[in-house]
Design a protein around this motif. Structure first.
Motif, short mmCIF file in Angstrom:
data_model
loop_
_atom_site.label_atom_id
_atom_site.label_comp_id
_atom_site.label_asym_id
_atom_site.label_seq_id
_atom_site.Cartn_x
_atom_site.Cartn_y
_atom_site.Cartn_z
N UNK A 67 -9.97 32.67 85.65
CA UNK A 67 -9.35 31.80 84.65
C UNK A 67 -8.68 32.58 83.52
N UNK A 68 -8.61 33.91 83.66
CA UNK A 68 -8.07 34.73 82.58
C UNK A 68 -6.59 34.48 82.30
N UNK A 69 -5.82 34.21 83.34
CA UNK A 69 -4.36 34.10 83.18
C UNK A 69 -3.78 33.28 84.33
N UNK A 70 -2.50 32.98 84.22
CA UNK A 70 -1.83 32.30 85.33
C UNK A 70 -1.83 33.16 86.58
N UNK A 71 -1.68 34.47 86.41
CA UNK A 71 -1.65 35.37 87.57
C UNK A 71 -2.99 35.37 88.30
N UNK A 72 -4.11 35.42 87.55
CA UNK A 72 -5.41 35.44 88.21
C UNK A 72 -5.71 34.10 88.87
N UNK A 73 -5.23 33.02 88.27
CA UNK A 73 -5.40 31.70 88.89
C UNK A 73 -4.62 31.62 90.21
N UNK A 74 -3.37 32.05 90.17
CA UNK A 74 -2.56 32.02 91.40
C UNK A 74 -3.21 32.84 92.51
N UNK A 75 -3.72 34.01 92.13
CA UNK A 75 -4.34 34.89 93.11
C UNK A 75 -5.59 34.25 93.72
N UNK A 76 -6.44 33.64 92.89
CA UNK A 76 -7.68 33.05 93.38
C UNK A 76 -7.41 31.84 94.27
N UNK A 77 -6.48 31.00 93.86
CA UNK A 77 -6.17 29.81 94.66
C UNK A 77 -5.52 30.23 95.98
N UNK A 78 -4.64 31.21 95.95
CA UNK A 78 -4.02 31.70 97.18
C UNK A 78 -5.04 32.33 98.12
N UNK A 79 -5.99 33.09 97.55
CA UNK A 79 -7.01 33.74 98.37
C UNK A 79 -7.93 32.72 99.04
N UNK A 80 -8.03 31.51 98.47
CA UNK A 80 -8.85 30.45 99.06
C UNK A 80 -8.14 29.74 100.20
N UNK A 81 -6.87 30.13 100.47
CA UNK A 81 -6.16 29.58 101.62
C UNK A 81 -5.14 28.51 101.29
N UNK A 82 -4.73 28.42 100.03
CA UNK A 82 -3.75 27.42 99.63
C UNK A 82 -2.37 28.04 99.47
N UNK A 83 -1.35 27.23 99.67
CA UNK A 83 0.04 27.63 99.45
C UNK A 83 0.63 26.83 98.30
N UNK A 84 1.84 27.26 97.90
CA UNK A 84 2.62 26.49 96.94
C UNK A 84 1.93 26.25 95.62
N UNK A 85 1.29 27.28 95.06
CA UNK A 85 0.56 27.12 93.81
C UNK A 85 1.54 26.89 92.65
N UNK A 86 1.29 25.84 91.89
CA UNK A 86 2.07 25.55 90.70
C UNK A 86 1.14 25.45 89.50
#
Length: 261
Positions: free
Chosen positions: A174-193
């Motif tokens: 939850x530190x930044x938008x970049x860390x959020x995008x990375x965590x959500x993508x690593x969980x198998x999701x696409x198209x992170x907004x």
């Protein structure tokens, strides 16, 4: 043994019910950002008193369904009673870390200000992916920036307790938008907004501010202030917050899609 959700169970009767705009606007904004449509099946994880659940129920209409789960039994009881006239809504006690539903049960999994409370947010994201149909959507909100006055006020409250509490640190994702995008993508999701929202909260006076603190997680700190120290606490808060008190809270609205493949 105290459980993480005990404070919310204790605050259930007052949660989001003291006349302050806070989680309500955030919940409505999350439902709008998720693009929830008529007929969809929605899981609201950590439904609380329904900040996400009720706007989601309006969006799906009678042809859809919204299932709200929460670990706090008092929250569930009150929200279930409030939803009694909505046949498309089901509210039950359930584990937000690993909800017990068949794979592909939902079109949308939504969490309003909940994910960072869970023991393992990254594992929870993987669990939600399993619950979504291919092409289904994840939507959650998390804090981006607290008002400096709020942070200082909570520090002052802590100083008036018998034992000042440790300030909790959110998980690194939850530190930044970049860390959020990375965590959500690593969980198998696409198209992170990621969208931004600022909610303005206003209070009549310092006692109203403390009533609001007592209605959510801040209760765990405020209830440790001895009654005889309450006047000193109010005096110490006066120079910290404007008169009348007000604050702005920044929130991130995160969306993602389970790949169709």
């Amino acid at each position: 043994m105290t459980k993480p959700y005990d404070v919310f169970d204790a605050a259930a009767a007052d949660y989001d019910s003291v006349g302050v705009d806070f989680v309500g606007p955030m919940g409505s904004a999350l439902v709008e950002a998720a693009g929830i449509r008529a007929g969809e099946r929605v899981l609201d994880v950590g439904c609380g008193r329904g900040a996400v659940l009720f706007p989601a129920a309006a969006a799906v209409g009678p042809s859809g369904s919204v299932t709200g789960i929460d670990m706090a039994p008092a929250m569930v009881e009150l929200t279930r009673a409030a939803a009694a006239g909505l046949p498309q809504v089901t509210v039950a006690v359930g584990d937000g870390q690993a909800p017990d539903f068949p794979a592909g049960s939902f079109d949308v999994v939504a969490l309003g200000l909940v994910l960072f409370f869970l023991p393992d947010p990254e594992a929870a994201l993987r669990a939600y992916r399993r619950l979504l149909r291919p092409g289904g959507r994840l939507a959650f909100s998390c804090f981006a920036a607290f008002d400096p006055g709020y942070r200082e006020a909570m520090r002052v409250i802590g100083e008036h307790t018998d034992e000042p509490p440790q300030q909790p640190k959110l998980p690194a994702m939850f530190d930044s938008e970049d860390t959020l995008r990375s965590a959500v993508g690593a969980a198998g999701f696409d198209g992170v907004t990621i969208g931004d929202l600022t909610v303005r909260s206003e209070f009549r006076d310092l006692e109203h501010f403390l009533a609001w603190v007592d209605s959510h997680a801040g209760r765990a700190v405020l209830r440790r202030v001895p009654a005889e120290r309450r006047p000193a606490l109010l005096a110490a808060l006066a120079p910290v917050l404007p008169d009348p008190p007000a604050m702005s809270t920044g929130v991130r609205l995160v969306g993602a899609v389970r790949p169709a493949g």
